[in-house]
Scaffold this motif. Structure first.
Motif, PDB file in Angstrom:
ATOM      1  N   ILE A  15       9.258   2.556   3.743  1.00 13.04           N
ATOM      2  CA  ILE A  15       9.264   1.312   2.961  1.00 13.04           C
ATOM      3  C   ILE A  15      10.605   0.597   3.140  1.00 13.04           C
ATOM      4  N   GLU A  16      11.687   1.367   3.085  1.00 16.79           N
ATOM      5  CA  GLU A  16      13.012   0.744   3.230  1.00 16.79           C
ATOM      6  C   GLU A  16      13.188   0.146   4.611  1.00 16.79           C
ATOM      7  N   LYS A  17      12.723   0.878   5.621  1.00 19.06           N
ATOM      8  CA  LYS A  17      12.877   0.369   6.978  1.00 19.06           C
ATOM      9  C   LYS A  17      12.039  -0.879   7.211  1.00 19.06           C
ATOM     10  N   LEU A  18      10.972  -1.003   6.470  1.00 22.78           N
ATOM     11  CA  LEU A  18      10.132  -2.202   6.616  1.00 22.78           C
ATOM     12  C   LEU A  18      10.642  -3.333   5.721  1.00 22.78           C
ATOM     13  N   GLY A  19      11.793  -3.118   5.080  1.00 27.92           N
ATOM     14  CA  GLY A  19      12.395  -4.177   4.270  1.00 27.92           C
ATOM     15  C   GLY A  19      11.864  -4.232   2.850  1.00 27.92           C
ATOM     16  N   GLY A  20      11.106  -3.227   2.426  1.00 27.46           N
ATOM     17  CA  GLY A  20      10.571  -3.221   1.061  1.00 27.46           C
ATOM     18  C   GLY A  20      11.471  -2.458   0.107  1.00 27.46           C
ATOM     19  N   LYS A  21      11.104  -2.523  -1.156  1.00 25.53           N
ATOM     20  CA  LYS A  21      11.862  -1.800  -2.183  1.00 25.53           C
ATOM     21  C   LYS A  21      10.959  -0.698  -2.737  1.00 25.53           C
ATOM     22  N   PRO A  22      11.339   0.555  -2.503  1.00 25.36           N
ATOM     23  CA  PRO A  22      10.480   1.651  -2.979  1.00 25.36           C
ATOM     24  C   PRO A  22      10.384   1.656  -4.502  1.00 25.36           C
ATOM     25  N   VAL A  23       9.180   1.860  -5.039  1.00 29.32           N
ATOM     26  CA  VAL A  23       9.043   1.940  -6.498  1.00 29.32           C
ATOM     27  C   VAL A  23       9.763   3.201  -6.989  1.00 29.32           C
ATOM     28  N   ALA A  24      10.377   3.045  -8.174  1.00 26.66           N
ATOM     29  CA  ALA A  24      11.087   4.184  -8.762  1.00 26.66           C
ATOM     30  C   ALA A  24      10.090   5.067  -9.499  1.00 26.66           C
ATOM     31  N   GLU A  25      10.484   6.330  -9.701  1.00 24.19           N
ATOM     32  CA  GLU A  25       9.599   7.180 -10.496  1.00 24.19           C
ATOM     33  C   GLU A  25       9.764   6.828 -11.977  1.00 24.19           C
ATOM     34  N   GLN A  26       8.764   7.179 -12.768  1.00 22.28           N
ATOM     35  CA  GLN A  26       8.877   6.979 -14.209  1.00 22.28           C
ATOM     36  C   GLN A  26       9.491   8.232 -14.834  1.00 22.28           C
ATOM     37  N   SER A  27       9.667   8.170 -16.152  1.00 22.71           N
ATOM     38  CA  SER A  27      10.284   9.332 -16.800  1.00 22.71           C
ATOM     39  C   SER A  27       9.259  10.460 -16.907  1.00 22.71           C
ATOM     40  N   MET A  28       9.766  11.665 -16.994  1.00 23.39           N
ATOM     41  CA  MET A  28       8.887  12.837 -17.117  1.00 23.39           C
ATOM     42  C   MET A  28       8.005  12.699 -18.362  1.00 23.39           C
ATOM     43  N   SER A  29       8.551  12.123 -19.428  1.00 29.78           N
ATOM     44  CA  SER A  29       7.733  12.035 -20.650  1.00 29.78           C
ATOM     45  C   SER A  29       6.604  11.006 -20.459  1.00 29.78           C
TER      46      SER A  29
ATOM     47  N   ALA B 179      -6.477  12.403  -2.130  1.00 27.33           N
ATOM     48  CA  ALA B 179      -7.115  12.421  -0.807  1.00 27.33           C
ATOM     49  C   ALA B 179      -8.056  11.220  -0.686  1.00 27.33           C
ATOM     50  N   ASN B 180      -8.859  11.005  -1.716  1.00 29.78           N
ATOM     51  CA  ASN B 180      -9.801   9.881  -1.680  1.00 29.78           C
ATOM     52  C   ASN B 180      -9.092   8.536  -1.685  1.00 29.78           C
ATOM     53  N   ALA B 181      -7.991   8.443  -2.419  1.00 28.80           N
ATOM     54  CA  ALA B 181      -7.239   7.182  -2.441  1.00 28.80           C
ATOM     55  C   ALA B 181      -6.691   6.876  -1.045  1.00 28.80           C
ATOM     56  N   TYR B 182      -6.100   7.893  -0.413  1.00 29.91           N
ATOM     57  CA  TYR B 182      -5.556   7.659   0.934  1.00 29.91           C
ATOM     58  C   TYR B 182      -6.661   7.284   1.913  1.00 29.91           C
ATOM     59  N   LEU B 183      -7.777   7.998   1.828  1.00 31.31           N
ATOM     60  CA  LEU B 183      -8.882   7.672   2.749  1.00 31.31           C
ATOM     61  C   LEU B 183      -9.381   6.256   2.489  1.00 31.31           C
ATOM     62  N   GLY B 184      -9.390   5.864   1.209  1.00 29.33           N
ATOM     63  CA  GLY B 184      -9.919   4.549   0.849  1.00 29.33           C
ATOM     64  C   GLY B 184      -9.051   3.381   1.289  1.00 29.33           C
ATOM     65  N   VAL B 185      -7.737   3.598   1.406  1.00 28.38           N
ATOM     66  CA  VAL B 185      -6.884   2.463   1.801  1.00 28.38           C
ATOM     67  C   VAL B 185      -6.715   2.371   3.321  1.00 28.38           C
ATOM     68  N   ILE B 186      -7.176   3.381   4.044  1.00 26.35           N
ATOM     69  CA  ILE B 186      -6.996   3.365   5.508  1.00 26.35           C
ATOM     70  C   ILE B 186      -7.457   2.047   6.153  1.00 26.35           C
TER      71      ILE B 186
ATOM     72  N   ILE C  75       0.845  -1.201   0.000  1.00 29.58           N
ATOM     73  CA  ILE C  75       0.000   0.000   0.000  1.00 29.58           C
ATOM     74  C   ILE C  75       0.880   1.251   0.000  1.00 29.58           C
ATOM     75  N   LEU C  76       1.942   1.211   0.811  1.00 25.58           N
ATOM     76  CA  LEU C  76       2.837   2.377   0.866  1.00 25.58           C
ATOM     77  C   LEU C  76       3.483   2.606  -0.500  1.00 25.58           C
ATOM     78  N   ASN C  77       3.784   1.518  -1.206  1.00 23.71           N
ATOM     79  CA  ASN C  77       4.409   1.668  -2.520  1.00 23.71           C
ATOM     80  C   ASN C  77       3.433   2.248  -3.547  1.00 23.71           C
ATOM     81  N   VAL C  78       2.172   1.873  -3.458  1.00 24.29           N
ATOM     82  CA  VAL C  78       1.173   2.474  -4.347  1.00 24.29           C
ATOM     83  C   VAL C  78       1.067   3.975  -4.024  1.00 24.29           C
ATOM     84  N   ALA C  79       1.087   4.288  -2.720  1.00 21.61           N
ATOM     85  CA  ALA C  79       1.055   5.691  -2.298  1.00 21.61           C
ATOM     86  C   ALA C  79       2.266   6.437  -2.853  1.00 21.61           C
TER      87      ALA C  79
END
Lengths: 118, 206
Positions: B113-127, B156-163, B63-67
């Motif tokens: 995410i890193e502290k929980l042992g996960g791998k943070p998703v990378a950003e995509q390219s600007m294009s 805001a709605n996405a964050y509220l929805g995953v709570i 969930i944190l990675n989707v965020a």
């Protein structure tokens, strides 16, 4: 007691269920609740949605799905979408969407809207 | 600002700090089930040594990675807006300020995410972001603000929805705090656009 509650719910919900789903309201809900992660025509945090109804789950090219969704072996239709939107994790454990739509009428309208994305 | 207001604000701030400190102490005593989880405190306070939560699950990391994906996109959206040449001061200043909030969210999420042992998703390219957000269609300051408002409300709605999905209540609270920031952004953008605030109560998260 439980049966009584269920019966009461059925009576209360029945007229609601009989009303046809409203794709225009579905579009509104989509644009406020799904739009953070999805778009009809672009893969974003979630996969693009055009053509989703009738498509195999986890099959949009170029989107990195969870194993759970990629390997689900199901096709999106009214019934599978309803279960997915109600509680994705209960439906496909290990999925990565985690976003629920609690209200059955909202789900019906959303699905009616998704059906218009051909 | 009136003295009353100042007192109110400083008083409130003091109260908040205290409650976080108390929770921190509770955790240090080994009472991990009281107060905020360690992972949540890492997000709230940037205190890296405390981010090994017991209640956070692999699903929480997902969930944190989707965020985090949302935050990457928001940062790029404001970048596209700022570079478009369509924004004038003071709107440009506000966009830059909001982008810096999203960078703060990103950094906090990456650390957690890193502290929980996960791998943070990378950003995509600007294009990629420009295509996904249909940046080519932006022709005016109002277009940029509309896009930003739509993304902020959605976030805001996405964050509220995953709570309700978080295993860790502290992380769920953090999602609430992120939603509050996005709501603040949406409100400012809506007022810049001269839009009415919602007439009804409880329009967010439903």
């Amino acid at each position: 007691m439980r049966r009584l509650v269920l019966a009461t719910c059925a009576v209360l919900l029945a007229p609601e269920a009989a009303i046809a789903a409203d794709p225009a309201r579905g579009a509104e809900i989509y644009n406020s609740r799904c739009i953070a992660c999805h778009a009809p025509d672009a893969n974003r945090v979630g996969p693009k949605h055009r053509g989703v109804v009738g498509r195999a789950a986890g099959s949009v090219p170029g989107f990195a799905y969870s194993k759970a969704l990629k390997g689900a072996g199901l096709t999106w239709d009214e019934a599978t979408l309803d279960r997915w939107l109600a509680d994705p994790e209960a439906f496909l454990p290990g999925q990565r969407m985690n976003f629920r739509v609690a209200d059955p009428a909202d789900r019906a309208d959303l699905i009616a809207y998704l059906q218009t994305l051909r | 600002m009136s003295i009353e207001t100042t007192r109110l604000i400083t008083g409130m701030n003091r109260g908040e700090t205290n409650s976080i400190l108390t929770d921190r102490r509770a955790l240090l005593r080994g009472a991990g089930t009281f107060g905020l989880s360690a992972a949540a405190i890492a997000v709230l306070g940037g205190c890296e040594s405390m981010a090994a939560s017991k209640s956070a699950t692999a699903a929480d990391v997902d969930i944190l990675n989707v965020a985090l994906g949302l935050e990457h996109e928001a940062i790029s959206a404001y970048q596209l807006g700022a570079q478009s040449g369509l924004l004038q001061d003071p709107v440009l200043q506000v966009a830059v300020a909001f982008q810096s909030h999203h960078k703060g969210h990103r950094d906090a999420l990456v650390a957690t995410i890193e502290k929980l042992g996960g791998k943070p998703v990378a950003e995509q390219s600007m294009s990629d972001y420009a295509t996904a957000l249909n940046a080519g269609s932006l022709k005016s300051q109002a277009d940029v603000l509309h896009l930003a408002a739509r993304l902020e409300k959605g976030a805001a709605n996405a964050y509220l929805g995953v709570i309700p999905t978080f295993g860790d209540k502290g992380l769920a609270q953090v999602a609430g705090r992120l939603a509050a920031d996005e709501t603040m952004h949406w409100t400012a953008l809506a007022s810049a656009l001269g839009e009415q605030l919602p007439a009804k109560a409880l329009t967010f998260g439903a």
